[in-house]
Scaffold this active site. Structure first.
Site, PDB file in Angstrom:
ATOM      1  N   GLU A  40       0.855  -1.180   0.000  1.00  0.00           N
ATOM      2  CA  GLU A  40       0.000   0.000   0.000  1.00  0.00           C
ATOM      3  C   GLU A  40       0.897   1.237   0.000  1.00  0.00           C
ATOM      4  O   GLU A  40       2.007   1.224   0.537  1.00  0.00           O
ATOM      5  CB  GLU A  40      -0.845  -0.047   1.264  1.00  0.00           C
ATOM      6  CG  GLU A  40      -1.714   1.166   1.545  1.00  0.00           C
ATOM      7  CD  GLU A  40      -2.376   1.082   2.914  1.00  0.00           C
ATOM      8  OE1 GLU A  40      -3.462   1.656   3.062  1.00  0.00           O
ATOM      9  OE2 GLU A  40      -1.819   0.442   3.835  1.00  0.00           O
ATOM     10  N   LYS A 108      -9.659   0.391  -1.840  1.00  0.00           N
ATOM     11  CA  LYS A 108      -9.739  -0.166  -0.483  1.00  0.00           C
ATOM     12  C   LYS A 108     -11.139  -0.002   0.094  1.00  0.00           C
ATOM     13  O   LYS A 108     -11.693   1.103   0.136  1.00  0.00           O
ATOM     14  CB  LYS A 108      -8.711   0.548   0.400  1.00  0.00           C
ATOM     15  CG  LYS A 108      -8.616   0.039   1.822  1.00  0.00           C
ATOM     16  CD  LYS A 108      -7.540   0.827   2.572  1.00  0.00           C
ATOM     17  CE  LYS A 108      -7.359   0.357   3.990  1.00  0.00           C
ATOM     18  NZ  LYS A 108      -6.366   1.191   4.715  1.00  0.00           N
ATOM     19  N   CYS A 144      -4.333  -3.605   3.529  1.00  0.00           N
ATOM     20  CA  CYS A 144      -4.068  -3.255   4.919  1.00  0.00           C
ATOM     21  C   CYS A 144      -5.219  -3.595   5.875  1.00  0.00           C
ATOM     22  O   CYS A 144      -5.414  -4.747   6.212  1.00  0.00           O
ATOM     23  CB  CYS A 144      -3.676  -1.779   4.998  1.00  0.00           C
ATOM     24  SG  CYS A 144      -2.673  -1.374   6.459  1.00  0.00           S
TER      25      CYS A 144
END
Length: 274
Positions: A40, A108, A144
């Site tokens: 990321e 995301k 993440c």
């Protein structure tokens, strides 16, 4: 399939970070990898305003990644930021393959509004799970904080993922590195898939205490049985691992959690798609 995890230390200059992508992608190709997973925020680290560096996924930075993938003959997954249209950005993964493969994006879904950080203030959430195919293998894309939500991983497995990439810039703090390793192994068992968890290296004292998640290292590959196949330390490193797809089939036959889920869970998921 041989894969590589590029545990890099992104800076604030997208051009310099793109050069890191080239260097690590070439090393991965030389090692025989078909896929190289970057963290990321590969485009630019957290801790600085992201709006000024954000670009569309058909812009110069993403096109640079596409050229690198083509030149090296590998598929590259890397994190960048794109304008969201509402004044914020999207925290986006791009997957660029060699040849004529189209560039794929994943925004995301689960934003990091935790541990005193409020990602949703500057980042707009995505809504759709994304899967790509690399050398005939289904590869899921996650970022993440997504790793704390098992349902996303079982959904990707249902859609055909045998390997799921987790690209992270993991926040530091007491117990956080241990949680990262635990969560990667748990998600591998949850979805009986390989997990390729690529994080930013630990910047140590190189970055001031901004409170932003800037990495702790500890990238790892976990098997569908939760075994740690390969792992990195804190510093920048290229991690190489071989993915044995027979282990995916064996885990799904023996553990069978995807097949044995309660019918009401599958029904709720089907209804949510309607």
């Amino acid at each position: 399939m041989r894969i590589a995890l590029a545990q890099i230390l992104s800076g604030t200059d997208p051009s310099a970070n793109l050069q890191l992508v080239r260097e690590y992608a070439e090393q991965a190709a030389d090692a025989g990898a078909k896929l190289v997973v970057f963290p990321e925020a590969t485009m630019c680290r957290f801790g600085v305003p992201l709006g000024p560096v954000a670009e569309p996924v058909d812009g110069p930075w993403a096109n640079g990644v596409r050229r690198i993938a083509g030149d090296a003959g590998v598929t590259v997954i890397a994190g960048m930021f794109a304008p969201s249209g509402d004044g914020r950005v999207t925290n986006t993964l791009i997957a660029a393959g060699a040849g004529d493969q189209p560039l794929t994006r994943y925004d995301k879904i689960h934003l990091y509004d935790a541990f005193g950080f409020t990602e949703s203030r500057t980042v707009a959430a995505g809504r759709e799970p994304v899967l790509v195919t690399v050398d005939g293998v289904g590869v899921g894309l996650t970022t993440c904080y997504d790793i704390r939500f098992p349902e996303l991983y079982t959904e990707l497995a249902d859609r055909g993922a045998q390997l799921i990439a987790v690209c992270a810039s993991w926040g530091s703090g007491p117990g956080k590195l241990e949680q990262w390793t635990l969560l990667a192994r748990a998600r591998a068992v949850d979805c009986t898939s390989y997990i390729a968890a690529a994080g930013q290296a630990d910047p140590g004292s190189e970055i001031g205490n901004s409170g932003a998640p800037t990495g702790v290292g500890g990238s790892l590959v976990a098997s569908p049985f939760g075994e740690v196949v390969a792992s990195a330390g804190a510093r920048p490193q290229l991690l190489i691992a071989d993915v044995d797809l027979d282990k995916v089939a064996a885990a799904r036959d023996n553990i069978a959690v995807l097949r044995n889920r309660s019918s009401f869970l599958r029904r709720d998921k089907a209804e949510s798609r309607e």
